[in-house]
Design a protein around this motif. Structure first.
Motif, PDB file in Angstrom:
ATOM      1  N   ILE A  83       0.818  -1.241  -0.124  1.00  0.00           N
ATOM      2  CA  ILE A  83      -0.128  -0.215  -0.375  1.00  0.00           C
ATOM      3  C   ILE A  83       1.366   1.087   0.105  1.00  0.00           C
ATOM      4  O   ILE A  83       2.063   0.675   0.335  1.00  0.00           O
ATOM      5  N   ALA A  84       0.335   2.366  -0.543  1.00  0.00           N
ATOM      6  CA  ALA A  84       1.118   3.438  -0.536  1.00  0.00           C
ATOM      7  C   ALA A  84       0.388   4.203   1.102  1.00  0.00           C
ATOM      8  O   ALA A  84      -1.214   4.257   0.250  1.00  0.00           O
ATOM      9  N   VAL A  85       0.672   5.545   1.221  1.00  0.00           N
ATOM     10  CA  VAL A  85      -0.301   6.234   2.653  1.00  0.00           C
ATOM     11  C   VAL A  85      -0.213   7.300   2.286  1.00  0.00           C
ATOM     12  O   VAL A  85       0.729   8.079   1.752  1.00  0.00           O
ATOM     13  N   TRP A  86      -1.299   7.899   2.444  1.00  0.00           N
ATOM     14  CA  TRP A  86      -1.428   9.176   1.474  1.00  0.00           C
ATOM     15  C   TRP A  86      -2.226  10.042   2.748  1.00  0.00           C
ATOM     16  O   TRP A  86      -3.507  10.040   3.518  1.00  0.00           O
ATOM     17  N   LEU A  87      -1.202  11.690   2.958  1.00  0.00           N
ATOM     18  CA  LEU A  87      -2.008  11.942   3.870  1.00  0.00           C
ATOM     19  C   LEU A  87      -2.137  13.366   3.274  1.00  0.00           C
ATOM     20  O   LEU A  87      -1.507  14.185   2.521  1.00  0.00           O
ATOM     21  N   LEU A  88      -4.074  13.433   3.496  1.00  0.00           N
ATOM     22  CA  LEU A  88      -4.392  14.924   2.650  1.00  0.00           C
ATOM     23  C   LEU A  88      -4.544  15.878   3.369  1.00  0.00           C
ATOM     24  O   LEU A  88      -5.607  15.511   4.596  1.00  0.00           O
ATOM     25  N   ILE A  89      -4.133  17.167   2.874  1.00  0.00           N
ATOM     26  CA  ILE A  89      -3.908  18.223   4.802  1.00  0.00           C
ATOM     27  C   ILE A  89      -4.701  19.442   3.986  1.00  0.00           C
ATOM     28  O   ILE A  89      -4.749  19.825   3.665  1.00  0.00           O
ATOM     29  N   ASP A  90      -5.604  20.065   4.589  1.00  0.00           N
ATOM     30  CA  ASP A  90      -6.778  20.872   4.400  1.00  0.00           C
ATOM     31  C   ASP A  90      -5.524  22.239   4.837  1.00  0.00           C
ATOM     32  O   ASP A  90      -4.871  22.144   6.277  1.00  0.00           O
ATOM     33  N   PHE A 129       4.697   6.182   1.541  1.00  0.00           N
ATOM     34  CA  PHE A 129       3.369   7.612   1.943  1.00  0.00           C
ATOM     35  C   PHE A 129       4.113   8.829   1.589  1.00  0.00           C
ATOM     36  O   PHE A 129       5.613   9.285   0.789  1.00  0.00           O
ATOM     37  N   GLY A 130       2.713   9.801   1.037  1.00  0.00           N
ATOM     38  CA  GLY A 130       2.793  10.899   0.442  1.00  0.00           C
ATOM     39  C   GLY A 130       2.177  12.143   1.187  1.00  0.00           C
ATOM     40  O   GLY A 130       1.565  11.964   2.143  1.00  0.00           O
ATOM     41  N   TRP A 131       1.754  12.814   0.796  1.00  0.00           N
ATOM     42  CA  TRP A 131       1.114  14.245   1.163  1.00  0.00           C
ATOM     43  C   TRP A 131       0.724  14.961   0.045  1.00  0.00           C
ATOM     44  O   TRP A 131       0.669  15.283  -1.140  1.00  0.00           O
ATOM     45  N   ILE A 132      -0.086  15.473   0.230  1.00  0.00           N
ATOM     46  CA  ILE A 132      -1.102  16.884  -0.506  1.00  0.00           C
ATOM     47  C   ILE A 132      -1.569  17.793   0.282  1.00  0.00           C
ATOM     48  O   ILE A 132      -2.797  17.171   1.356  1.00  0.00           O
ATOM     49  N   ALA A 133      -1.079  19.019   0.202  1.00  0.00           N
ATOM     50  CA  ALA A 133      -1.877  20.166   1.157  1.00  0.00           C
ATOM     51  C   ALA A 133      -2.550  20.861   0.254  1.00  0.00           C
ATOM     52  O   ALA A 133      -2.891  20.963  -0.975  1.00  0.00           O
ATOM     53  N   LEU A 134      -4.113  21.547   0.629  1.00  0.00           N
ATOM     54  CA  LEU A 134      -5.407  21.831  -0.337  1.00  0.00           C
ATOM     55  C   LEU A 134      -5.526  23.096  -0.030  1.00  0.00           C
ATOM     56  O   LEU A 134      -5.814  22.810   1.226  1.00  0.00           O
ATOM     57  N   HIS A 135      -5.145  23.839  -0.530  1.00  0.00           N
ATOM     58  CA  HIS A 135      -6.158  25.293  -0.055  1.00  0.00           C
ATOM     59  C   HIS A 135      -6.344  25.649  -1.913  1.00  0.00           C
ATOM     60  O   HIS A 135      -5.846  25.509  -2.801  1.00  0.00           O
ATOM     61  N   VAL A 141       1.581  19.126  -3.824  1.00  0.00           N
ATOM     62  CA  VAL A 141       2.073  16.632  -4.242  1.00  0.00           C
ATOM     63  C   VAL A 141       3.185  16.499  -3.944  1.00  0.00           C
ATOM     64  O   VAL A 141       4.358  17.333  -3.973  1.00  0.00           O
ATOM     65  N   ALA A 142       3.403  15.664  -2.151  1.00  0.00           N
ATOM     66  CA  ALA A 142       4.297  14.863  -3.113  1.00  0.00           C
ATOM     67  C   ALA A 142       4.489  13.480  -2.970  1.00  0.00           C
ATOM     68  O   ALA A 142       3.487  13.042  -2.099  1.00  0.00           O
ATOM     69  N   ASP A 143       4.750  13.230  -4.181  1.00  0.00           N
ATOM     70  CA  ASP A 143       3.960  11.077  -4.325  1.00  0.00           C
ATOM     71  C   ASP A 143       4.991  10.490  -3.194  1.00  0.00           C
ATOM     72  O   ASP A 143       5.658  10.667  -2.664  1.00  0.00           O
ATOM     73  N   PRO A 144       4.028   9.596  -3.180  1.00  0.00           N
ATOM     74  CA  PRO A 144       5.280   8.442  -2.517  1.00  0.00           C
ATOM     75  C   PRO A 144       6.053   7.598  -2.403  1.00  0.00           C
ATOM     76  O   PRO A 144       6.332   7.938  -3.768  1.00  0.00           O
ATOM     77  N   HIS A 145       6.835   7.678  -1.382  1.00  0.00           N
ATOM     78  CA  HIS A 145       8.149   7.219  -1.621  1.00  0.00           C
ATOM     79  C   HIS A 145       8.333   6.635  -0.134  1.00  0.00           C
ATOM     80  O   HIS A 145       7.227   6.290   0.572  1.00  0.00           O
ATOM     81  N   ILE A 180      -3.670   9.180  -6.584  1.00  0.00           N
ATOM     82  CA  ILE A 180      -4.380   7.732  -5.756  1.00  0.00           C
ATOM     83  C   ILE A 180      -5.224   6.693  -5.930  1.00  0.00           C
ATOM     84  O   ILE A 180      -5.561   6.670  -6.904  1.00  0.00           O
ATOM     85  N   GLY A 181      -4.039   5.257  -6.028  1.00  0.00           N
ATOM     86  CA  GLY A 181      -4.627   4.273  -6.320  1.00  0.00           C
ATOM     87  C   GLY A 181      -5.372   3.768  -5.861  1.00  0.00           C
ATOM     88  O   GLY A 181      -6.137   3.873  -4.328  1.00  0.00           O
ATOM     89  N   PRO A 182      -6.265   2.529  -6.311  1.00  0.00           N
ATOM     90  CA  PRO A 182      -7.198   1.843  -5.833  1.00  0.00           C
ATOM     91  C   PRO A 182      -7.129   1.493  -4.315  1.00  0.00           C
ATOM     92  O   PRO A 182      -7.862   0.777  -3.758  1.00  0.00           O
ATOM     93  N   ASN A 183      -5.288   0.866  -4.011  1.00  0.00           N
ATOM     94  CA  ASN A 183      -4.892   0.224  -2.829  1.00  0.00           C
ATOM     95  C   ASN A 183      -5.154   1.177  -1.811  1.00  0.00           C
ATOM     96  O   ASN A 183      -3.935   0.859  -1.404  1.00  0.00           O
ATOM     97  N   ASP A 184      -4.935   1.649  -2.158  1.00  0.00           N
ATOM     98  CA  ASP A 184      -4.463   3.722  -1.785  1.00  0.00           C
ATOM     99  C   ASP A 184      -5.016   3.997   0.161  1.00  0.00           C
ATOM    100  O   ASP A 184      -5.856   3.365  -0.109  1.00  0.00           O
TER     101      ASP A 184
END
Length: 298
Positions: A83-90, A129-135, A141-145, A180-184
């Motif tokens: 899996i990959a973990v995505w952190l979506l940060i408002d 793991f990667g992250w996306i800051a949303l504003h 965006v930082a893709d998962p590694h 964001i992939g189907p198993n993420d």
């Protein structure tokens, strides 16, 4: 002057060792357990050394390296993670809200540290793991590694992240659906006040992504301790309300409870696991709710 990298307090880091990132797929296939990502022992590819931390098993210490350096290091081995973990940060302006009693600890500060704690779990398991800051100004965006370098990059970049503007519109959010992939596994960190944010995670869940949501609240929103005349201002729209805190308390608390109940019902309907975090609670409490087996810290 550049801010120092974000760090996890030692007591929180120690508690994180009791947790394991798990998905619904894991629990359905193998009961209450974690997916196979990082395993330690013979027969696996050596990944890296890291400094010994209290709680590490002594058998994992490289004693030959200790003899040469007079310092304790442990060996880490890993195999491919599923899996990959995505952190979506408002990162909208309302996330800058803090309490008067602690003005240096805002929703944004809590989101940063909670995201880093989640990344620490992924790092320990060998997950990407990667992250996306949303504003409203766009997405960061930082893709998962996987690995320490990704974690250290996150420590630095999170400290640069500021809350500003409104929540992104649907056109700005378009890159999410391809990345964001189907198993993420997706963790959404937000005050959950923006309709666009809730619609976004509902769409991700409907598309088969596993989504977890943490609603970040201030102590004053939970308790409404105001007494006397105040001007209450909405940070993103600028709308203001002038009134007596004591006179408004009962009405506010009742309406706020109704709004939270409606949100919970909506997330339950979308099969999104969720919890709330209030700024006077232990920062890792939501992770214990999602991934722990015992009572979460207060």
């Amino acid at each position: 002057m550049a801010r120092p990298p974000l760090t996890i307090p030692p007591e929180v880091r120690s508690r994180l060792k009791r947790l394991a990132l798990r998905t619904r797929r894991d629990m359905g296939d193998r009961g209450f357990g974690m997916h196979h990502s990082r395993n330690k022992g013979a027969g696996l590819e050596f990944a890296q050394y890291r400094a010994y931390e209290p709680g590490d098993e002594p058998r994992r210490i490289d004693w030959k390296l200790f003899a040469r350096s007079d310092k304790f290091f442990v060996r880490e081995a890993e195999e491919e993670s599923p899996i990959a973990v995505w952190l979506l940060i408002d990162a909208s302006a309302s996330m800058g809200q803090a309490d008067r009693a602690r003005p240096d600890w805002s929703r944004m500060d809590a989101a940063r540290l909670l995201a880093l704690c989640t990344a620490q779990l992924a790092l320990m398991q060998g997950d990407r793991f990667g992250w996306i800051a949303l504003h409203g100004h766009g997405l960061v965006v930082a893709d998962p590694h996987r690995g320490r370098a990704q974690f250290e990059r996150m420590q630095i970049e999170l400290m640069r992240l500021e809350s500003a503007g409104t929540f992104p519109d649907p056109a700005t959010l378009a890159p999410l659906w391809e990345r964001i992939g189907p198993n993420d596994l997706v963790l959404f960190l937000s005050d959950c006040f923006d309709e666009g944010g809730i619609a976004m995670i509902e769409r991700l869940a409907k598309a088969g992504r596993e989504v977890l949501a943490v609603q970040l609240l201030t102590v004053e929103e939970r308790d409404f301790p105001f007494d006397g005349g105040y001007r209450f201002r909405e940070q993103e729209s600028g709308a203001a309300l002038v009134g007596d805190g004591k006179a408004l308390r009962d009405s506010f608390l009742a309406r706020f409870a109704e709004a939270r109940a409606a949100l919970a019902e909506r997330l339950d309907a979308a099969s999104i696991r969720h919890t709330a975090y209030v700024l006077d609670e232990a920062i890792d409490r939501p992770l214990h709710v999602f991934f722990g087996r015992g009572a979460p810290p207060a």
